[in-house]
Design a protein around this motif. Structure first.
Motif, short mmCIF file in Angstrom:
data_model
loop_
_atom_site.label_atom_id
_atom_site.label_comp_id
_atom_site.label_asym_id
_atom_site.label_seq_id
_atom_site.Cartn_x
_atom_site.Cartn_y
_atom_site.Cartn_z
N ASP A 11 0.83 -1.21 0.00
CA ASP A 11 0.00 0.00 0.00
C ASP A 11 0.86 1.26 0.00
N ILE A 12 1.95 1.22 0.73
CA ILE A 12 2.86 2.37 0.75
C ILE A 12 3.40 2.63 -0.65
N LYS A 13 3.84 1.57 -1.32
CA LYS A 13 4.39 1.71 -2.67
C LYS A 13 3.32 2.16 -3.66
N ASP A 14 2.10 1.63 -3.50
CA ASP A 14 1.02 1.91 -4.46
C ASP A 14 0.37 3.28 -4.27
N HIS A 15 0.36 3.79 -3.04
CA HIS A 15 -0.46 4.97 -2.74
C HIS A 15 0.32 6.22 -2.33
N LEU A 16 1.62 6.08 -2.11
CA LEU A 16 2.42 7.25 -1.74
C LEU A 16 3.40 7.57 -2.86
N THR A 17 3.63 8.85 -3.05
CA THR A 17 4.66 9.26 -4.01
C THR A 17 6.02 8.85 -3.46
N PHE A 18 7.02 8.91 -4.32
CA PHE A 18 8.38 8.59 -3.89
C PHE A 18 8.81 9.50 -2.74
N GLU A 19 8.48 10.78 -2.86
CA GLU A 19 8.84 11.74 -1.81
C GLU A 19 8.14 11.41 -0.50
N GLU A 20 6.86 11.03 -0.58
CA GLU A 20 6.11 10.66 0.63
C GLU A 20 6.70 9.40 1.27
N GLN A 21 7.13 8.46 0.43
CA GLN A 21 7.77 7.26 0.95
C GLN A 21 9.06 7.60 1.68
N LEU A 22 9.84 8.52 1.11
CA LEU A 22 11.08 8.96 1.77
C LEU A 22 10.78 9.64 3.11
N PHE A 23 9.73 10.48 3.13
CA PHE A 23 9.34 11.18 4.35
C PHE A 23 8.89 10.19 5.42
N LEU A 24 8.08 9.21 5.03
CA LEU A 24 7.63 8.18 5.97
C LEU A 24 8.83 7.42 6.52
N GLY A 25 9.77 7.06 5.65
CA GLY A 25 10.98 6.38 6.09
C GLY A 25 11.78 7.21 7.08
N ALA A 26 11.87 8.52 6.82
CA ALA A 26 12.58 9.42 7.74
C ALA A 26 11.89 9.48 9.09
N LEU A 27 10.57 9.51 9.10
CA LEU A 27 9.83 9.53 10.37
C LEU A 27 10.05 8.24 11.16
N ILE A 28 10.02 7.13 10.46
CA ILE A 28 10.25 5.83 11.13
C ILE A 28 11.67 5.79 11.69
N ASP A 29 12.65 6.26 10.90
CA ASP A 29 14.03 6.31 11.39
C ASP A 29 14.15 7.17 12.64
N ARG A 30 13.47 8.32 12.65
CA ARG A 30 13.53 9.21 13.81
C ARG A 30 12.96 8.53 15.05
N ILE A 31 11.84 7.85 14.89
CA ILE A 31 11.25 7.13 16.02
C ILE A 31 12.22 6.08 16.54
N ASN A 32 12.86 5.34 15.63
CA ASN A 32 13.80 4.31 16.05
C ASN A 32 15.00 4.90 16.77
N VAL A 33 15.51 6.04 16.31
CA VAL A 33 16.64 6.71 16.98
C VAL A 33 16.22 7.16 18.38
N CYS A 34 15.03 7.75 18.49
CA CYS A 34 14.54 8.21 19.79
C CYS A 34 14.36 7.04 20.75
N ARG A 35 13.81 5.93 20.26
CA ARG A 35 13.64 4.75 21.11
C ARG A 35 15.00 4.23 21.57
N GLU A 36 15.97 4.27 20.67
CA GLU A 36 17.31 3.81 21.01
C GLU A 36 17.92 4.66 22.12
N THR A 37 17.75 6.00 22.04
CA THR A 37 18.29 6.88 23.07
C THR A 37 17.58 6.68 24.41
N GLU A 38 16.34 6.17 24.36
CA GLU A 38 15.59 5.87 25.58
C GLU A 38 15.94 4.49 26.14
#
Length: 72
Positions: A11-38
């Motif tokens: 669904d991500i590939k089918d319904h999000l633009t490439f830029e939106e996919q990159l943005f979603l990936g960046a948000l997920i990465d940020r959450i993972n970094v924050c969880r790691e620091t916690e």
């Protein structure tokens, strides 16, 4: 608010633009970094659709072990 959010990769590939996919990936990465620091570890989940014929067995096991509170 739901405790979890599940997004199907297809669904991500089918319904999000490439830029939106990159943005979603960046948000997920940020959450993972924050969880790691916690000091939290990466979680790996199993997802089961509620319309599967065996869902009652699975939820029964989860209830038995105290993992179904408030999920209905």
């Amino acid at each position: 608010m739901n405790k979890f959010i599940v997004l199907k990769t297809e669904d991500i590939k089918d319904h999000l633009t490439f830029e939106e996919q990159l943005f979603l990936g960046a948000l997920i990465d940020r959450i993972n970094v924050c969880r790691e620091t916690e000091g939290k570890t990466f979680n790996d989940y199993v997802v089961i659709n509620r319309n599967e014929p065996y869902i009652d067995e699975v939820t029964g096991i989860m209830k038995k072990h105290g993992y179904w509170e408030g999920l209905e």
